[in-house]
Scaffold this motif. Structure first.
Motif, PDB file in Angstrom:
ATOM      1  N   THR A  63       0.856  -1.183   0.000  1.00 21.73           N
ATOM      2  CA  THR A  63       0.000   0.000   0.000  1.00 21.73           C
ATOM      3  C   THR A  63       0.892   1.233   0.000  1.00 21.73           C
ATOM      4  O   THR A  63       2.077   1.169   0.346  1.00 21.73           O
ATOM      5  CB  THR A  63      -0.923   0.046   1.234  1.00 21.73           C
ATOM      6  OG1 THR A  63      -0.132  -0.003   2.418  1.00 21.73           O
ATOM      7  CG2 THR A  63      -1.914  -1.101   1.224  1.00 21.73           C
ATOM      8  N   HIS A  93      -1.653   9.784  -8.189  1.00 20.37           N
ATOM      9  CA  HIS A  93      -2.459   8.581  -8.389  1.00 20.37           C
ATOM     10  C   HIS A  93      -2.257   7.981  -9.780  1.00 20.37           C
ATOM     11  O   HIS A  93      -2.091   6.764  -9.910  1.00 20.37           O
ATOM     12  CB  HIS A  93      -3.936   8.895  -8.140  1.00 20.37           C
ATOM     13  CG  HIS A  93      -4.230   9.197  -6.712  1.00 20.37           C
ATOM     14  ND1 HIS A  93      -4.007  10.438  -6.162  1.00 20.37           N
ATOM     15  CD2 HIS A  93      -4.708   8.417  -5.715  1.00 20.37           C
ATOM     16  CE1 HIS A  93      -4.347  10.414  -4.887  1.00 20.37           C
ATOM     17  NE2 HIS A  93      -4.770   9.199  -4.586  1.00 20.37           N
ATOM     18  N   TYR A 102       1.120   6.132 -10.086  1.00 23.60           N
ATOM     19  CA  TYR A 102       1.162   4.826  -9.448  1.00 23.60           C
ATOM     20  C   TYR A 102       0.214   3.834 -10.125  1.00 23.60           C
ATOM     21  O   TYR A 102       0.501   2.644 -10.191  1.00 23.60           O
ATOM     22  CB  TYR A 102       0.875   4.939  -7.954  1.00 23.60           C
ATOM     23  CG  TYR A 102       2.011   5.633  -7.235  1.00 23.60           C
ATOM     24  CD1 TYR A 102       3.261   5.027  -7.123  1.00 23.60           C
ATOM     25  CD2 TYR A 102       1.860   6.897  -6.701  1.00 23.60           C
ATOM     26  CE1 TYR A 102       4.313   5.663  -6.483  1.00 23.60           C
ATOM     27  CE2 TYR A 102       2.903   7.535  -6.059  1.00 23.60           C
ATOM     28  CZ  TYR A 102       4.129   6.912  -5.955  1.00 23.60           C
ATOM     29  OH  TYR A 102       5.168   7.542  -5.332  1.00 23.60           O
ATOM     30  N   ALA A 103      -0.913   4.306 -10.652  1.00 27.82           N
ATOM     31  CA  ALA A 103      -1.824   3.428 -11.389  1.00 27.82           C
ATOM     32  C   ALA A 103      -1.121   2.827 -12.608  1.00 27.82           C
ATOM     33  O   ALA A 103      -1.324   1.654 -12.931  1.00 27.82           O
ATOM     34  CB  ALA A 103      -3.076   4.189 -11.809  1.00 27.82           C
ATOM     35  N   GLY A 151       0.544  -0.259 -11.721  1.00 29.66           N
ATOM     36  CA  GLY A 151      -0.285  -1.357 -11.256  1.00 29.66           C
ATOM     37  C   GLY A 151      -1.006  -1.141  -9.941  1.00 29.66           C
ATOM     38  O   GLY A 151      -1.742  -2.022  -9.488  1.00 29.66           O
ATOM     39  N   PHE A 152      -0.829   0.002  -9.302  1.00 30.99           N
ATOM     40  CA  PHE A 152      -1.525   0.276  -8.051  1.00 30.99           C
ATOM     41  C   PHE A 152      -2.979   0.627  -8.334  1.00 30.99           C
ATOM     42  O   PHE A 152      -3.296   1.244  -9.353  1.00 30.99           O
ATOM     43  CB  PHE A 152      -0.857   1.422  -7.285  1.00 30.99           C
ATOM     44  CG  PHE A 152       0.418   1.023  -6.615  1.00 30.99           C
ATOM     45  CD1 PHE A 152       0.430   0.622  -5.288  1.00 30.99           C
ATOM     46  CD2 PHE A 152       1.618   1.036  -7.303  1.00 30.99           C
ATOM     47  CE1 PHE A 152       1.606   0.244  -4.665  1.00 30.99           C
ATOM     48  CE2 PHE A 152       2.804   0.664  -6.688  1.00 30.99           C
ATOM     49  CZ  PHE A 152       2.791   0.266  -5.367  1.00 30.99           C
ATOM     50  N   THR A 153      -3.872   0.223  -7.435  1.00 31.19           N
ATOM     51  CA  THR A 153      -5.288   0.542  -7.536  1.00 31.19           C
ATOM     52  C   THR A 153      -5.750   1.135  -6.211  1.00 31.19           C
ATOM     53  O   THR A 153      -5.063   1.010  -5.199  1.00 31.19           O
ATOM     54  CB  THR A 153      -6.125  -0.725  -7.833  1.00 31.19           C
ATOM     55  OG1 THR A 153      -5.956  -1.660  -6.763  1.00 31.19           O
ATOM     56  CG2 THR A 153      -5.710  -1.364  -9.147  1.00 31.19           C
ATOM     57  N   SER A 154      -6.924   1.743  -6.221  1.00 32.26           N
ATOM     58  CA  SER A 154      -7.497   2.241  -4.969  1.00 32.26           C
ATOM     59  C   SER A 154      -7.804   1.056  -4.060  1.00 32.26           C
ATOM     60  O   SER A 154      -8.035  -0.061  -4.532  1.00 32.26           O
ATOM     61  CB  SER A 154      -8.787   3.017  -5.244  1.00 32.26           C
ATOM     62  OG  SER A 154      -8.494   4.172  -5.999  1.00 32.26           O
ATOM     63  N   ALA A 207      -9.609  -1.668  -2.036  1.00 37.34           N
ATOM     64  CA  ALA A 207     -10.873  -2.337  -2.323  1.00 37.34           C
ATOM     65  C   ALA A 207     -11.897  -2.130  -1.209  1.00 37.34           C
ATOM     66  O   ALA A 207     -13.068  -1.934  -1.469  1.00 37.34           O
ATOM     67  CB  ALA A 207     -10.638  -3.821  -2.560  1.00 37.34           C
TER      68      ALA A 207
END
Length: 106
Positions: free
Chosen positions: A61, A68, A71-72, A75-78, A80
């Motif tokens: 994390t 944002h 990092y997206a 491969g980073f996502t918000s 879940a």
């Protein structure tokens, strides 16, 4: 983890706090202003994710104010289930008055 120029000057740094088993938190990602926009930050974070000491950890994390999309792209996502996350901050107080673990206690 750090990124250094050929003269040995540090140009980027990222810190990872982890139990080295299940979770890791990437913190303090910084790239010198004159090296931003050149992929140094992405290279730094991807290198950290592939480091032998943490590459088998299933969840990383991080917190960012404004990167944002950057990092997206890596491969980073918000989160879940953000409703499961909580925080306690010393600067906003707590349910305990006074603090049950004052700094002066041994």
């Amino acid at each position: 983890m750090g990124v250094y120029d050929p003269a040995g000057r540090q140009r980027g740094v990222a810190r990872c706090v982890t139990d080295r088993v299940a979770v890791a938190f990437i913190d303090d990602v910084h790239v010198d202003a004159d090296h931003r926009g050149k992929g140094v930050g992405r290279w730094l974070v991807c290198g950290l994710l592939r480091h032998p000491q943490v590459r088998d950890i299933p969840q990383f994390t991080l917190v960012t104010d404004e990167a944002h999309a950057h990092y997206a792209a890596s491969g980073f996502t918000s989160l879940a289930k953000i409703e499961r996350w909580m925080q306690w901050r010393r600067d906003t107080g707590s349910a305990y008055t006074p603090d049950p673990w004052p700094r002066s206690a041994g």
